[in-house]
Design an enzyme around this catalytic site. Structure first.
Site, PDB file in Angstrom:
ATOM      1  N   TYR A 169       0.838  -1.197   0.000  1.00  0.00           N
ATOM      2  CA  TYR A 169       0.000   0.000   0.000  1.00  0.00           C
ATOM      3  C   TYR A 169       0.883   1.260   0.000  1.00  0.00           C
ATOM      4  O   TYR A 169       1.860   1.338   0.740  1.00  0.00           O
ATOM      5  CB  TYR A 169      -0.926   0.015   1.238  1.00  0.00           C
ATOM      6  CG  TYR A 169      -1.466   1.399   1.452  1.00  0.00           C
ATOM      7  CD1 TYR A 169      -2.483   1.869   0.626  1.00  0.00           C
ATOM      8  CD2 TYR A 169      -0.883   2.269   2.361  1.00  0.00           C
ATOM      9  CE1 TYR A 169      -2.926   3.170   0.723  1.00  0.00           C
ATOM     10  CE2 TYR A 169      -1.325   3.576   2.472  1.00  0.00           C
ATOM     11  CZ  TYR A 169      -2.349   4.012   1.653  1.00  0.00           C
ATOM     12  OH  TYR A 169      -2.764   5.306   1.736  1.00  0.00           O
ATOM     13  N   ASP A 196       1.141   5.226   7.399  1.00  0.00           N
ATOM     14  CA  ASP A 196      -0.172   4.576   7.291  1.00  0.00           C
ATOM     15  C   ASP A 196       0.016   3.061   7.265  1.00  0.00           C
ATOM     16  O   ASP A 196       0.617   2.518   6.343  1.00  0.00           O
ATOM     17  CB  ASP A 196      -0.861   5.047   5.999  1.00  0.00           C
ATOM     18  CG  ASP A 196      -2.330   4.676   5.954  1.00  0.00           C
ATOM     19  OD1 ASP A 196      -2.765   3.853   6.788  1.00  0.00           O
ATOM     20  OD2 ASP A 196      -3.044   5.208   5.082  1.00  0.00           O
ATOM     21  N   HIS A 243      -2.520   1.071   7.207  1.00  0.00           N
ATOM     22  CA  HIS A 243      -3.633   0.668   6.336  1.00  0.00           C
ATOM     23  C   HIS A 243      -4.291  -0.639   6.770  1.00  0.00           C
ATOM     24  O   HIS A 243      -4.496  -1.561   5.965  1.00  0.00           O
ATOM     25  CB  HIS A 243      -3.162   0.615   4.877  1.00  0.00           C
ATOM     26  CG  HIS A 243      -4.181   1.168   3.922  1.00  0.00           C
ATOM     27  ND1 HIS A 243      -5.108   0.390   3.286  1.00  0.00           N
ATOM     28  CD2 HIS A 243      -4.444   2.432   3.534  1.00  0.00           C
ATOM     29  CE1 HIS A 243      -5.885   1.142   2.532  1.00  0.00           C
ATOM     30  NE2 HIS A 243      -5.509   2.402   2.673  1.00  0.00           N
ATOM     31  N   GLU A 278      -1.106   5.467  11.490  1.00  0.00           N
ATOM     32  CA  GLU A 278      -2.512   5.497  11.043  1.00  0.00           C
ATOM     33  C   GLU A 278      -3.078   4.100  10.830  1.00  0.00           C
ATOM     34  O   GLU A 278      -2.390   3.218  10.301  1.00  0.00           O
ATOM     35  CB  GLU A 278      -2.551   6.283   9.726  1.00  0.00           C
ATOM     36  CG  GLU A 278      -3.916   6.345   9.087  1.00  0.00           C
ATOM     37  CD  GLU A 278      -3.858   7.117   7.770  1.00  0.00           C
ATOM     38  OE1 GLU A 278      -2.952   7.945   7.575  1.00  0.00           O
ATOM     39  OE2 GLU A 278      -4.732   6.877   6.926  1.00  0.00           O
ATOM     40  N   GLU A 294     -10.605   7.219   8.471  1.00  0.00           N
ATOM     41  CA  GLU A 294     -10.903   7.640   7.096  1.00  0.00           C
ATOM     42  C   GLU A 294     -12.075   6.850   6.503  1.00  0.00           C
ATOM     43  O   GLU A 294     -12.723   7.320   5.578  1.00  0.00           O
ATOM     44  CB  GLU A 294      -9.667   7.544   6.201  1.00  0.00           C
ATOM     45  CG  GLU A 294      -9.182   6.143   5.950  1.00  0.00           C
ATOM     46  CD  GLU A 294      -7.906   6.101   5.117  1.00  0.00           C
ATOM     47  OE1 GLU A 294      -7.044   6.978   5.291  1.00  0.00           O
ATOM     48  OE2 GLU A 294      -7.781   5.177   4.313  1.00  0.00           O
ATOM     49  N   ARG A 296      -9.743  10.856  11.544  1.00  0.00           N
ATOM     50  CA  ARG A 296      -9.477  11.037  10.105  1.00  0.00           C
ATOM     51  C   ARG A 296     -10.747  11.228   9.278  1.00  0.00           C
ATOM     52  O   ARG A 296     -10.692  11.229   8.045  1.00  0.00           O
ATOM     53  CB  ARG A 296      -8.726   9.813   9.571  1.00  0.00           C
ATOM     54  CG  ARG A 296      -7.422   9.531  10.245  1.00  0.00           C
ATOM     55  CD  ARG A 296      -6.237   9.937   9.441  1.00  0.00           C
ATOM     56  NE  ARG A 296      -6.195   9.395   8.114  1.00  0.00           N
ATOM     57  CZ  ARG A 296      -5.895  10.096   7.022  1.00  0.00           C
ATOM     58  NH1 ARG A 296      -5.633  11.384   7.109  1.00  0.00           N
ATOM     59  NH2 ARG A 296      -5.860   9.515   5.836  1.00  0.00           N
ATOM     60  N   TRP A 336      -6.952  -4.961   3.085  1.00  0.00           N
ATOM     61  CA  TRP A 336      -6.112  -4.162   2.187  1.00  0.00           C
ATOM     62  C   TRP A 336      -5.825  -2.800   2.809  1.00  0.00           C
ATOM     63  O   TRP A 336      -6.641  -2.208   3.439  1.00  0.00           O
ATOM     64  CB  TRP A 336      -6.767  -3.944   0.811  1.00  0.00           C
ATOM     65  CG  TRP A 336      -5.882  -3.087  -0.018  1.00  0.00           C
ATOM     66  CD1 TRP A 336      -4.700  -3.442  -0.591  1.00  0.00           C
ATOM     67  CD2 TRP A 336      -6.058  -1.693  -0.317  1.00  0.00           C
ATOM     68  NE1 TRP A 336      -4.125  -2.379  -1.232  1.00  0.00           N
ATOM     69  CE2 TRP A 336      -4.946  -1.273  -1.077  1.00  0.00           C
ATOM     70  CE3 TRP A 336      -7.051  -0.746   0.007  1.00  0.00           C
ATOM     71  CZ2 TRP A 336      -4.780   0.041  -1.535  1.00  0.00           C
ATOM     72  CZ3 TRP A 336      -6.897   0.547  -0.444  1.00  0.00           C
ATOM     73  CH2 TRP A 336      -5.772   0.938  -1.218  1.00  0.00           C
TER      74      TRP A 336
END
Ligand code: KDG
Ligand code: MG
Length: 401
Positions: free
Chosen positions: A159, A209, A211, A235, A261, A282, A401
């Site tokens: 990522y 990140d 992810h 993150e 996010e 986020r 992911w």
């Protein structure tokens, strides 16, 4: 004043975007971003088939009432499709209100709390040396905060790292698949940040990140191993569905945590904020119900000293970016804003008043949110289906992911 008409514009200048345009009987119009990466047409249909018919004839100044009407009135609350659609309406209405007032949107929120919005850039490299160089390039451009992502030895694609020159997670055609190894990543990540600090010193804020790739105990180990490099944040260390997991991470590390996010409402954030399990939230204008709802999330967060760090990848259109910068200039508990520059084709379709200067962005002084859409140009870029990738472990198990 009444809402005369509304339309949904789907365009693909470099990547797909969905934009809502609301036109009033007085000729003033507003636009809002409704892009949900990889699921764009679901929001376009939700708006066209279910929301727009309910907007015609309403007073566009009644932003709060229209928000409540679309949220409570649908009966089916929350979810990324619903909340992105509500966000687009809300952003377009704030744009209209500010244009009618003749003021930049941040003035209607309460005025500027700072002179500029600190943004973080994406430094991506295929290996440590390239990532260290990219961080240096962003420091030279004036960025005060930089996110670093690097290729991991032994993994063919990770990522955040570009295959070509620019990183763009969504790819045309069906979802790409990549292989993930937590072991390779956990051994590698501290070496990356050590190299960045050795080369660039203690000055820049560094972000990373994860992810959603780790389990809670692995995330705890990562946070602990990154402590010497004083990250601004780590993150999405683990998926935020079972939020009690974050207690375990907190027990082991003081590396600050940013999450949200993929959140679409204050209810996704509530427990993480009120239990002080995160440091930055986020949530974004487009995926969390617009300015009206994001403001509520930020106000709750402020009570617990949690700061904002709004999502701002390229799949959030310049319309969202403009709105986010007005929001960020005002919000008292601002932390940082993500800035992943759009390609020239995108910038041409969405002329905007925002600007970058020495690590900070400013939304500009144009009445409204300061972002427009060139519909003729947009029509020359038809929708081009694209998906986010999926990740699997070496044995084929589907991973986050
Ligand atoms: O559409 C998904 C992207 O926006 C996301 O993968 C980007 O994680 C991301 C980030 O922090 O910008
Ligand atoms: Mg992210």
């Amino acid at each position: 004043m009444k809402i005369l008409s509304a339309s949904v514009i789907v365009t693909s200048p470099g990547r797909n975007f969905v934009t809502l345009k609301i036109v009033t009987d007085e000729g003033v119009y507003g636009i809002g971003d409704a892009t949900l990466n990889g699921r764009e047409l679901a929001v376009a249909s939700y708006l066209k088939d279910h929301v727009i018919p309910c907007l015609i004839g309403r007073d566009p100044h009644r932003i709060e009432d229209i928000w409540q009407y679309l949220y409570k009135g649908a009966y089916w609350r929350r979810g990324p499709v619903t909340m992105s659609a509500i966000a687009a309406v809300d952003t377009a209405l704030w744009d209209i209100k500010a244009k009618v007032a003749g003021l930049p949107l941040y003035q209607l929120l309460g005025g500027a709390s700072r002179s500029g919005v600190m943004v973080y850039a994406h430094a991506n490299g295929r290996d440590v040396a390239e990532t260290v160089d990219r961080v240096g390039e962003y420091i030279e451009k004036g960025y005060k905060a930089i996110r670093a992502q690097s290729g991991v030895p032994g993994l063919s694609g990770v990522y955040g790292v570009a295959k070509g020159k620019f990183y763009e997670p969504a790819t045309r055609g069906l979802p790409e698949e990549s292989v993930w190894s937590t072991e390779a990543y956990l051994d590698f990540a501290p070496k990356l940040f050590e190299a960045i600090r050795v080369k660039h010193g203690p000055g820049p804020h560094l972000l990373h990140d994860v992810h959603h790739r780790l389990t809670p105990i692995e995330a705890a180990r990562l946070g602990k191993s990154l402590e010497p490099y004083r990250l601004f944040w780590m993150e999405d260390p683990t998926p935020a569905e079972n939020q009690d997991c974050f207690r375990l991470i907190r027990q082991h590390t003081v590396t600050p945590i940013a999450v949200g996010e993929v959140f679409n409402s204050i209810w996704d954030c509530k427990d993480l904020i009120t239990n002080q399990l995160i440091d930055f939230v986020r949530a974004s204008v487009v995926h969390a119900g617009g300015i009206t709802h994001l403001r509520r999330i930020a106000d709750l967060a402020a009570l617990y000293q949690v700061r904002t760090g709004c999502h701002g990848a390229t799949d959030l259109s310049p319309v969202c970016m403009g709105a986010a910068l007005h929001f960020g200039l005002w919000v008292p508990n601002f932390g940082v804003q993500e800035h992943m520059a759009h390609c020239p084709e995108t910038d041409a379709v969405f002329p905007h008043a925002y600007r970058f200067e020495d690590g900070y962005m400013h939304p500009g002084e144009v009445p409204g949110h300061g972002v427009d859409i060139d519909e003729e140009l947009a029509a020359t870029y038809p929708y081009n289906p694209a998906y986010l990738p999926v990740a699997r472990l070496a044995d084929g198990t589907l991973w986050n992911w």
